[in-house]
Write a protein that holds these residues in place. Sequence first.
Motif, PDB file in Angstrom:
ATOM      1  N   UNK A  14      35.969  10.318  26.504  1.00  0.00           N
ATOM      2  CA  UNK A  14      36.097  10.714  28.109  1.00  0.00           C
ATOM      3  C   UNK A  14      36.503  12.106  28.307  1.00  0.00           C
ATOM      4  N   UNK A  15      37.202  12.551  27.430  1.00  0.00           N
ATOM      5  CA  UNK A  15      37.699  13.840  27.639  1.00  0.00           C
ATOM      6  C   UNK A  15      36.689  14.648  27.158  1.00  0.00           C
ATOM      7  N   UNK A  17      33.404  14.266  27.859  1.00  0.00           N
ATOM      8  CA  UNK A  17      32.630  14.110  29.046  1.00  0.00           C
ATOM      9  C   UNK A  17      33.040  15.034  30.226  1.00  0.00           C
ATOM     10  N   UNK A  18      34.555  15.023  30.454  1.00  0.00           N
ATOM     11  CA  UNK A  18      34.970  15.806  31.368  1.00  0.00           C
ATOM     12  C   UNK A  18      34.922  17.452  31.210  1.00  0.00           C
ATOM     13  N   UNK A  20      32.582  18.739  29.236  1.00  0.00           N
ATOM     14  CA  UNK A  20      31.043  19.190  29.439  1.00  0.00           C
ATOM     15  C   UNK A  20      30.745  19.074  30.883  1.00  0.00           C
ATOM     16  N   UNK A  21      31.068  18.166  31.444  1.00  0.00           N
ATOM     17  CA  UNK A  21      31.078  18.046  33.182  1.00  0.00           C
ATOM     18  C   UNK A  21      31.473  19.492  33.577  1.00  0.00           C
ATOM     19  N   UNK A  22      32.620  19.844  33.221  1.00  0.00           N
ATOM     20  CA  UNK A  22      32.961  21.350  33.754  1.00  0.00           C
ATOM     21  C   UNK A  22      32.530  22.623  33.121  1.00  0.00           C
ATOM     22  N   UNK A  24      29.403  22.698  32.825  1.00  0.00           N
ATOM     23  CA  UNK A  24      27.975  22.558  33.503  1.00  0.00           C
ATOM     24  C   UNK A  24      28.071  22.817  34.963  1.00  0.00           C
ATOM     25  N   UNK A  25      29.314  22.579  35.517  1.00  0.00           N
ATOM     26  CA  UNK A  25      29.042  22.536  37.101  1.00  0.00           C
ATOM     27  C   UNK A  25      30.004  23.840  37.649  1.00  0.00           C
ATOM     28  N   UNK A  26      31.163  24.038  36.897  1.00  0.00           N
ATOM     29  CA  UNK A  26      32.225  25.143  37.471  1.00  0.00           C
ATOM     30  C   UNK A  26      31.386  26.581  37.464  1.00  0.00           C
ATOM     31  N   UNK A  35      37.254  24.389  29.890  1.00  0.00           N
ATOM     32  CA  UNK A  35      36.544  23.363  29.558  1.00  0.00           C
ATOM     33  C   UNK A  35      36.046  23.305  28.348  1.00  0.00           C
ATOM     34  N   UNK A  38      38.687  22.174  26.240  1.00  0.00           N
ATOM     35  CA  UNK A  38      38.785  20.517  26.505  1.00  0.00           C
ATOM     36  C   UNK A  38      38.037  19.749  25.644  1.00  0.00           C
TER      37      UNK A  38
END
Lengths: 101, 183
Positions: A14-15, A17-18, A20-22, A24-26, A35, A38
């Motif tokens: 989960x960490x 994924x969090x 990776x999402x950061x 890709x999107x921030x 991120x 993380x």
Amino acid sequence: MTIPGSWYLVVAALLFGLGAFGVLTRRNVIVMFMSLELMLNAVNLTFVSYARMLNDVGGQVDVFFVLVVAAAEVVVGLGIIVAIFRQRATVTADDISSLKG
Amino acid sequence: MMLAAISIPQLIVFVVAVAIVGVGGVGLLAAKHTVHSALFLVMTLFGVAVLFIEEGAEFLAAVQVIVYAGAIVVLFLFVIMLLGVDRVEVPAFVADRNRIVLAGVGVLAVLVELFYVASGAWSSGAVSQSGSLSAGQNVGVLARSVFTTYVYPFELTGALLVIAVVGAVVLSKRLIGRREVDR
């Protein structure tokens, strides 16, 4: 009985994924960098979990090396960010597109 | 289920640590100010350090707090200070909606795969290659491994750190030189 190793693996996933999402999107390069840290931490947690599950010291030694490499990476990365900011006065990833062609 | 077999104090520590990690991670992503992101990062790193201790990696937990929460986050804060603290990105996330959705789908796919792996057996049955972890105290076992089996990688990390320091100095030095030439 101790906590099952798979629980730690789920937390680490989960960490990751969090993080990776950061990345890709921030838009802010510094937050993207954080991120990334993380994601590195999630991998470290996985290493330590497997070290305990397999009773193998190799996992913990790997975390040791990941920590050193992460420190070196942060030093150089932040140096590059400061250098970019000095030249273009921006830390937004969308504005740094000179190499896009 | 298995829940009854787990000792309650360990479960409480685990849940609290996971809550700290979760709040820190989500806060890092959602924070508007970069400084808040850095502080949420400290929170996450502390939570991971607690999880390290619960898994018997005391030395790594200490190093995690000293190196990560101490040195690396301070470095982040210094750079944020250099670039201006009060600067707020108006849209914190990328403008392209499709990119966010695609990122979410990609991350979810990776997560599903990881859950599939994590929910498997305790171990793959691999045989230990680098020594048993329960042979003694955590620090001693780790030190013996690092200074015998992995002594060459260990020396190489020293070289890597020197390269990183020199690289950071060169990065900032050359720019100053170029600016003087521009004038």
